[in-house]
Design a protein around this motif. Structure first.
Motif, mmCIF file in Angstrom:
data_model
loop_
_atom_site.group_PDB
_atom_site.id
_atom_site.type_symbol
_atom_site.label_atom_id
_atom_site.label_comp_id
_atom_site.label_asym_id
_atom_site.label_seq_id
_atom_site.Cartn_x
_atom_site.Cartn_y
_atom_site.Cartn_z
ATOM 1 N N LYS A 2 0.834 -1.198 0.000
ATOM 2 C CA LYS A 2 0.000 0.000 0.000
ATOM 3 C C LYS A 2 0.873 1.253 0.000
ATOM 4 O O LYS A 2 1.933 1.292 0.599
ATOM 5 C CB LYS A 2 -0.901 0.006 1.231
ATOM 6 N N MET A 3 0.396 2.274 -0.693
ATOM 7 C CA MET A 3 1.008 3.593 -0.606
ATOM 8 C C MET A 3 -0.091 4.629 -0.443
ATOM 9 O O MET A 3 -1.201 4.458 -0.931
ATOM 10 C CB MET A 3 1.848 3.903 -1.857
ATOM 11 N N ARG A 4 0.230 5.682 0.288
ATOM 12 C CA ARG A 4 -0.725 6.775 0.490
ATOM 13 C C ARG A 4 -0.200 8.010 -0.205
ATOM 14 O O ARG A 4 0.950 8.414 -0.006
ATOM 15 C CB ARG A 4 -0.920 7.051 1.974
ATOM 16 N N THR A 5 -1.023 8.603 -1.049
ATOM 17 C CA THR A 5 -0.611 9.784 -1.795
ATOM 18 C C THR A 5 -0.723 11.024 -0.916
ATOM 19 O O THR A 5 -1.366 11.009 0.136
ATOM 20 C CB THR A 5 -1.476 9.972 -3.051
ATOM 21 N N ARG A 6 -0.104 12.090 -1.393
ATOM 22 C CA ARG A 6 -0.135 13.342 -0.636
ATOM 23 C C ARG A 6 -1.561 13.872 -0.504
ATOM 24 O O ARG A 6 -1.895 14.571 0.454
ATOM 25 C CB ARG A 6 0.750 14.379 -1.321
ATOM 26 N N CYS A 7 -2.431 13.533 -1.468
ATOM 27 C CA CYS A 7 -3.815 14.002 -1.399
ATOM 28 C C CYS A 7 -4.678 13.087 -0.532
ATOM 29 O O CYS A 7 -5.896 13.260 -0.444
ATOM 30 C CB CYS A 7 -4.417 14.129 -2.795
ATOM 31 N N PHE A 131 18.464 -7.511 8.222
ATOM 32 C CA PHE A 131 18.754 -7.452 9.657
ATOM 33 C C PHE A 131 17.476 -7.128 10.433
ATOM 34 O O PHE A 131 17.173 -7.770 11.451
ATOM 35 C CB PHE A 131 19.822 -6.390 9.930
ATOM 36 N N LEU A 132 16.722 -6.150 9.947
ATOM 37 C CA LEU A 132 15.469 -5.786 10.607
ATOM 38 C C LEU A 132 14.484 -6.953 10.585
ATOM 39 O O LEU A 132 13.789 -7.213 11.572
ATOM 40 C CB LEU A 132 14.857 -4.559 9.925
ATOM 41 N N VAL A 137 11.655 -6.339 13.253
ATOM 42 C CA VAL A 137 11.453 -4.891 13.188
ATOM 43 C C VAL A 137 10.999 -4.525 11.777
ATOM 44 O O VAL A 137 11.580 -4.992 10.791
ATOM 45 C CB VAL A 137 12.745 -4.124 13.532
ATOM 46 N N GLY A 138 9.972 -3.704 11.663
ATOM 47 C CA GLY A 138 9.478 -3.297 10.356
ATOM 48 C C GLY A 138 10.484 -2.427 9.609
ATOM 49 O O GLY A 138 11.336 -1.772 10.222
ATOM 50 N N ARG A 139 10.361 -2.437 8.294
ATOM 51 C CA ARG A 139 11.268 -1.643 7.462
ATOM 52 C C ARG A 139 10.796 -0.209 7.227
ATOM 53 O O ARG A 139 11.485 0.563 6.556
ATOM 54 C CB ARG A 139 11.470 -2.319 6.108
ATOM 55 N N ASP A 140 9.633 0.136 7.741
ATOM 56 C CA ASP A 140 9.120 1.495 7.544
ATOM 57 C C ASP A 140 10.123 2.518 8.073
ATOM 58 O O ASP A 140 10.564 2.439 9.222
ATOM 59 C CB ASP A 140 7.788 1.683 8.265
ATOM 60 N N GLY A 141 10.451 3.481 7.233
ATOM 61 C CA GLY A 141 11.388 4.532 7.637
ATOM 62 C C GLY A 141 12.834 4.212 7.374
ATOM 63 O O GLY A 141 13.699 5.084 7.538
ATOM 64 N N ALA A 164 24.959 6.909 5.255
ATOM 65 C CA ALA A 164 24.192 7.203 6.464
ATOM 66 C C ALA A 164 22.954 6.320 6.445
ATOM 67 O O ALA A 164 22.083 6.465 5.590
ATOM 68 C CB ALA A 164 23.798 8.674 6.518
ATOM 69 N N VAL A 165 22.891 5.367 7.380
ATOM 70 C CA VAL A 165 21.764 4.431 7.470
ATOM 71 C C VAL A 165 20.829 4.917 8.572
ATOM 72 O O VAL A 165 21.258 5.093 9.721
ATOM 73 C CB VAL A 165 22.254 2.999 7.777
ATOM 74 N N HIS A 166 19.561 5.112 8.221
ATOM 75 C CA HIS A 166 18.579 5.598 9.199
ATOM 76 C C HIS A 166 17.537 4.515 9.449
ATOM 77 O O HIS A 166 16.870 4.059 8.520
ATOM 78 C CB HIS A 166 17.898 6.868 8.681
ATOM 79 N N VAL A 167 17.434 4.079 10.698
ATOM 80 C CA VAL A 167 16.452 3.075 11.097
ATOM 81 C C VAL A 167 15.719 3.622 12.317
ATOM 82 O O VAL A 167 16.223 3.540 13.445
ATOM 83 C CB VAL A 167 17.132 1.732 11.441
ATOM 84 N N PRO A 168 14.539 4.205 12.148
ATOM 85 C CA PRO A 168 13.893 4.925 13.244
ATOM 86 C C PRO A 168 13.405 4.060 14.395
ATOM 87 O O PRO A 168 13.302 4.541 15.527
ATOM 88 C CB PRO A 168 12.709 5.617 12.547
ATOM 89 N N THR A 169 13.107 2.763 14.159
ATOM 90 C CA THR A 169 12.463 1.969 15.210
ATOM 91 C C THR A 169 13.377 0.937 15.864
ATOM 92 O O THR A 169 12.927 0.159 16.690
ATOM 93 C CB THR A 169 11.244 1.226 14.625
ATOM 94 N N LEU A 170 14.644 0.918 15.519
ATOM 95 C CA LEU A 170 15.546 -0.094 16.070
ATOM 96 C C LEU A 170 15.996 0.283 17.490
ATOM 97 O O LEU A 170 16.255 1.445 17.780
ATOM 98 C CB LEU A 170 16.767 -0.249 15.170
ATOM 99 N N GLU A 171 16.105 -0.732 18.336
ATOM 100 C CA GLU A 171 16.592 -0.494 19.689
ATOM 101 C C GLU A 171 18.060 -0.067 19.632
ATOM 102 O O GLU A 171 18.854 -0.659 18.903
ATOM 103 C CB GLU A 171 16.469 -1.764 20.524
#
Length: 218
Positions: A2-7, A131-132, A137-141, A164-171
């Motif tokens: 699923k994807m959500r559009t800006r509108c 790894f996630l 852990v979900g891959r969102d973000g 630069a690896v960004h994983v917002p939900t990882l412990e």
């Protein structure tokens, strides 16, 4: 998927394969619900980024219902399109490279060097994603940004590359393990232990010359 559009519209991209029939007879399904402002017509307004994401989701599901014919792995063919643009053919997939306008190209696609950097970044993203998955852990973000700098002296090459690896939900306690995994992705390992490169340059007329009487005698 699923994807959500800006509108604010949700678009689902799935696949459907009739029971008992081959997967290749399946269909890619694009599903979205009516909203009050549709007024009897179903439509979606996409930003350029949303259109690219939707195209990627469609291609992903299309590959599942219409797999490419098997091709020999480990082979990449590059053929010219026009000017500095080339097609890169890999197991039925096609990528394109070009050069920027200041360098004489038409800027229709990334440069080979940018694809090289993209290979490093996307390989790191693949390892991070796996790894996630292993740790539930979900891959969102999840995102990976690569920045590079070209050498100022010869030979022409990439002098520096940072990820630069960004994983917002990882412990936080798992960050060191993630760093160890990503730092040893296949492409990065290849840079650390550079492969031998064999170069064979030939032309069609070479054989014709060799077949002529007295060829090779000066």
């Amino acid at each position: 998927m699923k994807m959500r559009t800006r509108c604010g519209r949700d678009i689902n991209v799935t696949r459907f394969a009739p029971q008992g029939l081959p997967t290749s007879m399946g269909r890619v399904v694009l599903d979205t619900a009516f909203t009050p402002h549709d007024e009897g017509e179903l439509w979606a307004s996409l930003t350029a980024e949303e259109a690219r994401r939707l195209a990627g989701l469609l291609l992903f599901q299309a590959a599942a219902v219409d797999p490419q014919p098997a091709a020999r792995p480990g082979v990449v063919d590059v053929v010219p399109i026009a000017g500095d643009a080339f097609d890169i053919r890999v197991r039925g997939h096609v990528l394109t490279v070009d050069q920027p306008l200041p360098d004489g190209g038409k800027d229709t696609a990334p440069t080979p060097v940018e694809l090289f950097v993209a290979a490093v970044a996307s390989c790191a993203a693949h390892y991070a994603g796996r790894f996630l998955d292993r740790h539930g852990v979900g891959r969102d973000g999840l995102s990976v940004r690569a920045e590079f700098r070209m050498a100022e002296e010869r030979p022409a090459r990439v002098a520096a590359l940072s990820l630069a690896v960004h994983v917002p939900t990882l412990e936080p306690r798992r960050l060191a393990a993630l760093r160890a995994v990503v730092s040893h992705c296949t492409v990065t390992n290849t840079l650390a232990q550079a492969p031998e490169i064999a170069l064979d340059v030939r032309c069609d007329t070479e054989d014709e010359i060799a077949e002529q009487p007295g060829a090779g005698i000066e």
